[in-house]
Every structure is written in C-alpha cells, then in structure tokens.
Design a protein around this motif. Sequence first.
Motif, PDB file in Angstrom:
ATOM      1  N   GLY A  52      -8.383   1.991  -3.582  1.00 24.31           N
ATOM      2  CA  GLY A  52      -7.248   2.316  -4.443  1.00 24.31           C
ATOM      3  C   GLY A  52      -7.390   1.722  -5.830  1.00 24.31           C
ATOM      4  O   GLY A  52      -6.970   2.321  -6.825  1.00 24.31           O
ATOM      5  N   ASN A  97       0.834  -1.203   0.000  1.00 23.72           N
ATOM      6  CA  ASN A  97       0.000   0.000   0.000  1.00 23.72           C
ATOM      7  C   ASN A  97       0.867   1.250   0.000  1.00 23.72           C
ATOM      8  O   ASN A  97       0.643   2.191  -0.783  1.00 23.72           O
ATOM      9  CB  ASN A  97      -0.920   0.009   1.220  1.00 23.72           C
ATOM     10  N   ALA A 132      -7.445  -0.958   0.068  1.00 23.66           N
ATOM     11  CA  ALA A 132      -6.873  -1.473  -1.181  1.00 23.66           C
ATOM     12  C   ALA A 132      -7.890  -1.409  -2.313  1.00 23.66           C
ATOM     13  O   ALA A 132      -7.571  -0.996  -3.437  1.00 23.66           O
ATOM     14  CB  ALA A 132      -6.395  -2.911  -0.988  1.00 23.66           C
ATOM     15  N   TYR A 188      -1.734  -1.350  -5.082  1.00 21.86           N
ATOM     16  CA  TYR A 188      -2.967  -1.773  -4.425  1.00 21.86           C
ATOM     17  C   TYR A 188      -3.356  -3.207  -4.784  1.00 21.86           C
ATOM     18  O   TYR A 188      -4.031  -3.877  -3.999  1.00 21.86           O
ATOM     19  CB  TYR A 188      -4.103  -0.811  -4.777  1.00 21.86           C
TER      20      TYR A 188
END
Length: 222
Positions: free
Chosen positions: A115, A72, A112, A77
């Motif tokens: 993202g 991260n 995540a 991601y």
Amino acid sequence: YVDELREILATNPDNSQFLSDSYYLIGLYHLIWGEYSDAIKWLKRSMISKEILGINDMSYAKCLYNLGVAYNKAGDYSNQKYFTFKSLEIEKKLVGESDTTLLTSYATMINALIGLKDYDEAVYYGNLALKIIQDNNLANSEMADIYTNLGACYSKLSDFSKAAIYFEKSESLYRTLNIPKDERYLNIIHNLALTYGYFGFTDKSEKYFKQGLKLAKSFDTM
C-alpha cells in the motif's frame, strides 16, 4: 452485549485488565461491522490501558495487530505498518522468530508495504515469511497469499521472471489444495496473463486471459 459493556465501563472507571479487555472487545466489534474509526478509538484505549498496566502478552500483540487491520481498512497504510511492526516485535519475543503464528502478521505487514509502494521492504518481509513456511513445510491459503503478494512486488520492481515464478506457485497451491477460486484467484490469473504478456509469451498470456474471463463470468452468474 456491547451496550452492556459500555454501561459497565461507565460505572467502573478505574483501569484494570477487565477494562482493557473490554475496550478490546468493543473495538473488535466495530472492526467486524466495518466501523473503522470507532474500532481505532476503542482499540487504542485498550492498547494504552494495557501499556499502563504493563501487560506485554499475546493479548497486547493482538490488540496492536487489529489496530493495524483497522488502519488498513481505513486506508492508512502508514499506521498499519507501524502497529503491525509493534505487534510482530511482541509476538517474536513471545513465540520466537520461526513460529508459524507470525505468518498472519507478516502477511499484514507485506500488505501495508505494498500500500505504501515500498516493494523492496515488502519483499524482505515476504522472504522472512517464506523461511517460516519452508522450515515448517507448510502449504495453505495464507502461503498462497504471500506468494501472490511477492509476485506483485516483483512485478512492480520490473522483475517479471520472479513475478511469474511466485504467481505460478500461488496458482498451483489453489489447484493442489482445492482452495476456493475466489476474487484472489482471479487476480492471480490476471497477473499471470499480464506477466507473460510482458515476456511476449502470447500463447500463455492468452490462455490465462481466457481462463480469467471465464472465471469472471462465473462470478456474475452466482
């Protein structure tokens, strides 16, 4: 301390739990200091060592989780999602699917997916986290973060009514629990101003814009 560990590892090449734990500690050191490529390298060594040894405990789950965190921080991601998912699967086998210790990994998974702009799946994991929160009657800053991320997801999905609900829930927790009003809180206020602006609720939108401006100026004077 890290240099001493490296020296010990250089003279003890055989795989062992001590070796895998040492790899993990070195990886964690690099992660804390923002050296993400080195963190990924050492955490992967720990992961592989544990897998060879057949270690499938919470230390293995933490290694996978922190690999996800390192990815991260490196802006990857996809790998964050992959390793966080693996961590969650191990954790659920060890503590069950309703344990509050899962919330940190769920929050990381949601991060995540945001993202990756996979907002529907982020909402899915957010709802799993909310069930744990409701079942255990929790109220904390981690819960506020999950509410914020759900609000962000619904905003991206153009469901502004649900976005407003979750941003308001998050803002309420900051006030009632006296959570320090940092940049995360400023983000909530900013999103509330924008969300009410989409609805045409000018008074509420202006109220939050003014509140956000005042908070941002207070940060500048610190």
